[in-house]
Design an enzyme around this catalytic site. Structure first.
Site, PDB file in Angstrom:
ATOM      1  N   LYS A  52       0.846  -1.205   0.000  1.00  0.00           N
ATOM      2  CA  LYS A  52       0.000   0.000   0.000  1.00  0.00           C
ATOM      3  C   LYS A  52       0.876   1.248   0.000  1.00  0.00           C
ATOM      4  O   LYS A  52       0.603   2.213  -0.710  1.00  0.00           O
ATOM      5  CB  LYS A  52      -0.939  -0.012   1.221  1.00  0.00           C
ATOM      6  CG  LYS A  52      -2.037  -1.067   1.104  1.00  0.00           C
ATOM      7  CD  LYS A  52      -2.798  -1.298   2.401  1.00  0.00           C
ATOM      8  CE  LYS A  52      -3.763  -2.471   2.274  1.00  0.00           C
ATOM      9  NZ  LYS A  52      -4.424  -2.830   3.539  1.00  0.00           N
ATOM     10  N   GLN A  96      -4.721  -1.519   9.821  1.00  0.00           N
ATOM     11  CA  GLN A  96      -4.463  -2.836   9.223  1.00  0.00           C
ATOM     12  C   GLN A  96      -4.952  -3.927  10.170  1.00  0.00           C
ATOM     13  O   GLN A  96      -4.523  -3.998  11.325  1.00  0.00           O
ATOM     14  CB  GLN A  96      -2.957  -2.977   8.925  1.00  0.00           C
ATOM     15  CG  GLN A  96      -2.592  -4.258   8.183  1.00  0.00           C
ATOM     16  CD  GLN A  96      -3.193  -4.322   6.770  1.00  0.00           C
ATOM     17  OE1 GLN A  96      -3.235  -3.340   6.043  1.00  0.00           O
ATOM     18  NE2 GLN A  96      -3.678  -5.497   6.388  1.00  0.00           N
ATOM     19  N   ASP A 119     -11.316   2.825   4.249  1.00  0.00           N
ATOM     20  CA  ASP A 119     -11.568   1.381   4.172  1.00  0.00           C
ATOM     21  C   ASP A 119     -13.069   1.086   4.192  1.00  0.00           C
ATOM     22  O   ASP A 119     -13.483  -0.050   3.968  1.00  0.00           O
ATOM     23  CB  ASP A 119     -10.900   0.672   5.364  1.00  0.00           C
ATOM     24  CG  ASP A 119      -9.673  -0.126   4.934  1.00  0.00           C
ATOM     25  OD1 ASP A 119      -9.541  -0.402   3.722  1.00  0.00           O
ATOM     26  OD2 ASP A 119      -8.860  -0.469   5.811  1.00  0.00           O
TER      27      ASP A 119
END
Ligand code: NAD
Length: 284
Positions: A52, A96, A119
């Site tokens: 990422k 994460q 997200d």
């Protein structure tokens, strides 16, 4: 049979994002900023965050990773999120997952400012997705929809069977398909006779994390197969949830693993972060 090439489409999306970053910078002096919270030493999590970060660099984003030890307290992560919420240089915040057992993940996800929730895991954005309103949509299922669109696969009126019902993959996948007027079924670990459901499907979308869960006898001739799973095979290769070699000849379209849904997930993270930055620039 045609391959749904996520790598190629992700490259195209990255080019578009990079060019929009240039325009944003010229017009406002800002570049999109992404903050990542990475806890512990899980190699897969480190690998994903590394990918990422590299993608952010390629398109000209500012990105920062807050690395924290496995033993970190809930309070410290909460303080970091609050800091990032208040930081005008940060447009997107990504936690994460998974987090260690002492951490209340739900509470953290709810703490992320909904307008920085790139997200799409905050209940506010989940609600907007379910209602069919604009908001942030989880990157993996959003990437799947774009891959289908790119190949002119219209899901309207089709029987779509989603295998896997997690908050980050299966449930938002089903919501997007329903919003696009597919007839949607969601199967999961407690589903009795999975084959009965998949055999009827025009489109099978599987994200269960089980190697060879979908075999040739479970698939109708000409079905579209989207393999969201990422598993490490005993020989070290990355494989999905579909028995690719046997299923591919029977399908009309299929995603490979790797090179299918994975690259699209990262491309959608970039696209969501750009969207957040553009909205923040308008508000400033
Ligand atoms: P999860 O463990 O949270 O959820 C798995 C889901 O699959 C559950 O709903 C469970 O009920 C279902 N399931 C498990 N075994 C099953 C079985 N035998 N039959 C039917 N259903 C079964 O996992 P997750 O985070 O949703 O991830 C699922 C898979 O997708 C994993 O392989 C993960 O690595 C992969 N993934 C890929 C991407 C990507 O970018 N391609 C992104 C996220 C997750």
């Amino acid at each position: 049979m045609e391959i749904l090439d996520g790598k190629a489409l992700a490259r195209k999306i990255e080019e578009r994002v990079a060019s929009e970053v240039k325009t944003l910078k010229e017009q406002t002096g800002r570049v999109p900023g992404l903050a990542v919270i990475l806890v512990g030493n899980d190699p897969a999590s480190h690998a994903y965050v590394g990918m990422k970060k590299k993608a952010c660099d390629r398109v000209g984003f500012y990105s920062v990773t807050h690395e924290m030890p496995e033993s970190i307290s809930q309070e410290t992560i909460e303080k970091t999120i609050e800091m990032m919420n208040a930081n005008p240089g940060i447009d997107g915040i990504l936690i994460q997952l998974p987090l260690p057992p002492q951490i209340d993940t739900t509470k953290l996800l709810e703490l992320v400012a909904p307008n920085k929730d790139v997200d799409g895991f905050h209940p506010y954005n989940v609600g907007r997705l379910t209602t069919g309103l604009d908001g942030f949509v989880p990157c993996t299922p959003l990437g799947v929809m774009q891959l289908l669109e790119e190949h002119n696969i219209d899901v309207k009126g089709k029987n779509a069977v989603v295998v896997g019902a997690s908050n980050i993959v299966g449930k938002p996948m089903a919501a997007l398909l329903l919003n696009a007027n597919a007839t949607v079924e969601i199967c999961h670990i407690f589903t009795d006779d999975l084959k009965k459901h998949t055999l009827d499907a025009d489109i099978i979308l599987v994200g269960a994390g089980v190697i060879n869960l979908i075999t040739e006898d479970m698939v109708k001739e000409g079905a579209v197969i989207v393999d969201i799973g990422i598993n490490r095979a005993p020989d070290g290769r990355l494989v999905g949830d579909v028995d690719y070699d046997a299923v591919a000849p029977k399908s009309s379209y299929i995603t490979p693993v790797p090179g299918g849904v994975g690259p699209m997930t990262i491309a959608m993270l970039l696209s969501n972060t750009l969207k957040a930055a553009q909205a923040h620039a308008k508000e400033a």
